[in-house]
Motif scaffolding. Sequence first.
Motif, mmCIF file in Angstrom:
data_model
loop_
_atom_site.group_PDB
_atom_site.id
_atom_site.type_symbol
_atom_site.label_atom_id
_atom_site.label_comp_id
_atom_site.label_asym_id
_atom_site.label_seq_id
_atom_site.Cartn_x
_atom_site.Cartn_y
_atom_site.Cartn_z
ATOM 1 N N GLN A 113 -131.093 59.306 27.928
ATOM 2 C CA GLN A 113 -131.918 58.314 27.233
ATOM 3 C C GLN A 113 -131.927 56.979 27.961
ATOM 4 O O GLN A 113 -132.944 56.277 27.974
ATOM 5 C CB GLN A 113 -131.424 58.158 25.794
ATOM 6 C CG GLN A 113 -131.684 59.392 24.932
ATOM 7 C CD GLN A 113 -131.056 59.287 23.562
ATOM 8 O OE1 GLN A 113 -129.920 58.836 23.426
ATOM 9 N NE2 GLN A 113 -131.777 59.720 22.542
ATOM 10 N N ARG A 114 -130.817 56.626 28.576
ATOM 11 C CA ARG A 114 -130.783 55.372 29.338
ATOM 12 C C ARG A 114 -131.709 55.473 30.556
ATOM 13 O O ARG A 114 -132.426 54.516 30.888
ATOM 14 C CB ARG A 114 -129.349 55.055 29.768
ATOM 15 C CG ARG A 114 -129.212 53.767 30.568
ATOM 16 C CD ARG A 114 -127.765 53.486 30.885
ATOM 17 N NE ARG A 114 -127.040 53.023 29.720
ATOM 18 C CZ ARG A 114 -126.957 51.754 29.331
ATOM 19 N NH1 ARG A 114 -127.580 50.818 30.045
ATOM 20 N NH2 ARG A 114 -126.267 51.420 28.273
ATOM 21 N N MET A 115 -131.683 56.619 31.226
ATOM 22 C CA MET A 115 -132.575 56.797 32.374
ATOM 23 C C MET A 115 -134.030 56.833 31.931
ATOM 24 O O MET A 115 -134.924 56.331 32.629
ATOM 25 C CB MET A 115 -132.193 58.074 33.128
ATOM 26 C CG MET A 115 -130.887 57.937 33.913
ATOM 27 S SD MET A 115 -130.483 59.389 34.918
ATOM 28 C CE MET A 115 -129.814 60.483 33.657
ATOM 29 N N TYR B 64 -121.899 65.032 35.159
ATOM 30 C CA TYR B 64 -121.423 64.098 34.138
ATOM 31 C C TYR B 64 -121.501 64.763 32.770
ATOM 32 O O TYR B 64 -122.548 65.285 32.380
ATOM 33 C CB TYR B 64 -122.269 62.819 34.157
ATOM 34 C CG TYR B 64 -121.915 61.818 33.074
ATOM 35 C CD1 TYR B 64 -120.643 61.247 33.014
ATOM 36 C CD2 TYR B 64 -122.836 61.463 32.109
ATOM 37 C CE1 TYR B 64 -120.326 60.342 32.018
ATOM 38 C CE2 TYR B 64 -122.531 60.555 31.115
ATOM 39 C CZ TYR B 64 -121.266 59.996 31.072
ATOM 40 O OH TYR B 64 -120.939 59.107 30.084
ATOM 41 N N ASP B 65 -120.390 64.796 32.059
ATOM 42 C CA ASP B 65 -120.309 65.316 30.695
ATOM 43 C C ASP B 65 -120.880 66.736 30.580
ATOM 44 O O ASP B 65 -121.604 67.069 29.654
ATOM 45 C CB ASP B 65 -121.045 64.392 29.726
ATOM 46 C CG ASP B 65 -120.759 64.731 28.264
ATOM 47 O OD1 ASP B 65 -119.647 65.220 27.971
ATOM 48 O OD2 ASP B 65 -121.655 64.528 27.419
ATOM 49 N N GLY B 66 -120.523 67.579 31.548
ATOM 50 C CA GLY B 66 -120.950 68.977 31.491
ATOM 51 C C GLY B 66 -122.373 69.221 31.942
ATOM 52 O O GLY B 66 -122.873 70.340 31.792
ATOM 53 N N ASP C 53 -133.052 58.061 47.289
ATOM 54 C CA ASP C 53 -133.533 56.688 47.431
ATOM 55 C C ASP C 53 -133.995 56.081 46.103
ATOM 56 O O ASP C 53 -134.558 54.980 46.092
ATOM 57 C CB ASP C 53 -134.682 56.638 48.444
ATOM 58 C CG ASP C 53 -135.841 57.550 48.050
ATOM 59 O OD1 ASP C 53 -135.680 58.325 47.082
ATOM 60 O OD2 ASP C 53 -136.900 57.494 48.706
ATOM 61 N N ASP C 54 -133.756 56.769 44.990
ATOM 62 C CA ASP C 54 -134.175 56.261 43.677
ATOM 63 C C ASP C 54 -133.032 55.460 43.066
ATOM 64 O O ASP C 54 -132.143 56.004 42.406
ATOM 65 C CB ASP C 54 -134.567 57.417 42.758
ATOM 66 C CG ASP C 54 -135.307 56.943 41.509
ATOM 67 O OD1 ASP C 54 -135.027 55.812 41.045
ATOM 68 O OD2 ASP C 54 -136.152 57.696 40.996
ATOM 69 N N GLU C 55 -133.043 54.156 43.294
ATOM 70 C CA GLU C 55 -131.958 53.301 42.799
ATOM 71 C C GLU C 55 -132.040 53.056 41.298
ATOM 72 O O GLU C 55 -131.034 52.777 40.652
ATOM 73 C CB GLU C 55 -131.986 51.969 43.545
ATOM 74 C CG GLU C 55 -131.721 52.090 45.040
ATOM 75 C CD GLU C 55 -130.364 52.720 45.318
ATOM 76 O OE1 GLU C 55 -129.427 52.506 44.516
ATOM 77 O OE2 GLU C 55 -130.244 53.432 46.332
ATOM 78 N N VAL C 56 -133.222 53.168 40.721
ATOM 79 C CA VAL C 56 -133.380 52.929 39.280
ATOM 80 C C VAL C 56 -132.611 53.977 38.483
ATOM 81 O O VAL C 56 -131.821 53.656 37.583
ATOM 82 C CB VAL C 56 -134.868 52.918 38.889
ATOM 83 C CG1 VAL C 56 -135.026 52.856 37.370
ATOM 84 C CG2 VAL C 56 -135.576 51.744 39.548
ATOM 85 N N LEU D 23 -127.769 55.849 35.470
ATOM 86 C CA LEU D 23 -126.706 56.836 35.263
ATOM 87 C C LEU D 23 -125.338 56.197 35.448
ATOM 88 O O LEU D 23 -124.395 56.482 34.700
ATOM 89 C CB LEU D 23 -126.891 58.007 36.230
ATOM 90 C CG LEU D 23 -125.849 59.133 36.138
ATOM 91 C CD1 LEU D 23 -125.818 59.727 34.733
ATOM 92 C CD2 LEU D 23 -126.147 60.221 37.164
ATOM 93 N N GLU D 24 -125.215 55.320 36.429
ATOM 94 C CA GLU D 24 -123.938 54.637 36.649
ATOM 95 C C GLU D 24 -123.569 53.759 35.452
ATOM 96 O O GLU D 24 -122.414 53.729 35.018
ATOM 97 C CB GLU D 24 -124.034 53.788 37.915
ATOM 98 C CG GLU D 24 -122.723 53.079 38.261
ATOM 99 C CD GLU D 24 -122.848 52.245 39.520
ATOM 100 O OE1 GLU D 24 -121.888 51.530 39.855
ATOM 101 O OE2 GLU D 24 -123.931 52.288 40.159
ATOM 102 N N GLN D 25 -124.533 53.061 34.883
ATOM 103 C CA GLN D 25 -124.267 52.236 33.707
ATOM 104 C C GLN D 25 -123.870 53.084 32.508
ATOM 105 O O GLN D 25 -122.996 52.705 31.728
ATOM 106 C CB GLN D 25 -125.503 51.398 33.381
ATOM 107 C CG GLN D 25 -125.810 50.311 34.396
ATOM 108 C CD GLN D 25 -127.134 49.638 34.133
ATOM 109 O OE1 GLN D 25 -127.899 50.064 33.267
ATOM 110 N NE2 GLN D 25 -127.411 48.563 34.879
#
Length: 537
Positions: free
Chosen positions: A426-428, A512-514, A522-525, A530-532
Amino acid sequence: MPDPVPIDPSTARRRGPWFFAGLLALYAVLALAIPPRLFWDSAKGFEIWWSMERGGPFNGLTIPDSGDITKDTSTFIVWWSPGQYLVPGALLSAGVPSGVALTLVTLLCHAFGLWGWHRVWRALGFDERTVWWSCAILVTQGFFIEAFAVYHGGEALLFGFLPWALLLALRWRDRPFYIAAALPLAIAAGAFFKTSFLLFAAILVAACAWREVRRAGEPLPRRAGRVGALAAGAALGLALLWWSFYSRGATPASTGERPWSFLDVLAPLANPWVAALEGTQPRDWIEYPSGAWGALLPVVAAAGAWILLRLYRRHRGTEYGTWLSFALLLYLGAFLVLYALKSHVDYTARHLRPLGLLLLPGMALEFREGLRREWRMAGLAVLAAAHLYCAGINAILFAENARAPRASPYGYSIPRIGASALAALQRMDAACAGSNALFALSIPEARGATPHVRFVHFPIEAASLEQIRATAFRGRTEHLLIALPLALDGRARAVAAAEAFEGYQRWRIVAYDGWIFCSPSDDEVLARALEQAATPR
């Protein structure tokens, strides 16, 4: 013979409605506290609703064009009946959360269905005591309760609609021409709720015609006119359905994919009475015929044939016997034809449940009056054990729903993904809002949790590696995400899925989480989102 559990008819009439209303309220409160999940077919159907919400055409599934993923293509879908998503969709459009909307639809369908079947069984001549016995069995069945944990879509709508269509047919002799005029609308409404209603509609029409032919004391021209009006109404309803809907795509009945086996003969004979008694889907008997459960299927089919023979002997020549005979011959015959044509229609009990509901009061009466006391006691024990077993299965379903994340506040449950993985998704999705982003996910129900991006259901989890590698998507979009479970050989499948998108060469693959999330390197967004999500707070 005395009943194993006596029921006083006057007390049942007085207290029965309150008992059943209380049970329905209990199921609904449980479903509101623990929102239901979407059955796989219903999730695929809701993909059409979500496509329409994003501006797509009516009843059209909008997916990326495999030749250029920056563009979309829309296909009119006939495979699933539209009622399963349009009915709750009306509530969603009014701002009702999805979990509440699904629960309300299920509650109303089961309340009207229970009331309708009570009236049908009484109209077929069963005494009050037998009808209350049948209602008590029905409302405590595993499949009845499961509907509040898993939204089955068309099954719930058909359960609420079918008994009223049957009552209309039972009144054929009173108002034949009015009913013939209403028949096209009834056929269209039933098919709108569930395509398999058309099989039962054939039973209704054939039984009405047979009763008209055998009517004594009526001149032949008058009877012929009524049968002609009935046939014209049915033909008009089917013609309108074909012209407006079924001619525009493939249906499960028109798609041959399944190999023929001996189960195609045994399963239609076994499943109706299994559906009548418990409403479960004996999948283990079907999917694992080489195991111990498969060995039981012939026994279950033989027991079903014995029960049907006893019912035929008791009810031969009665109103119920006429309807049951037509239902058995046409319904089972239709399924055997579908299986012989290798149609993509599985033989789970839910597809034969309407026939099981017609069998239920006859079996209850036979149980009360046709068996010796010791056999009735044994039957009660078996029925109680089956109910307890299904209650345990439903308890597991509700427990899984309780632990599962929600698509939105008060939304439906999504047990096939962890809470943290869904939050990352959902964040992405939010990070890509306003762009031409594309998410390729392995579970269709995740579409309801990602409203800001374009979506394609990529069945990476179920398909073989060869099938995944044979898939090709061309072009480049602003943001692209592939997500699937890490279980089994998820990483190898993720690599194969990434290779299917030919416009990309280098990928970032994160577990991440299964779940595995794949995005272009190259997709930093997407990487930042995902990192956040993965950063502890």
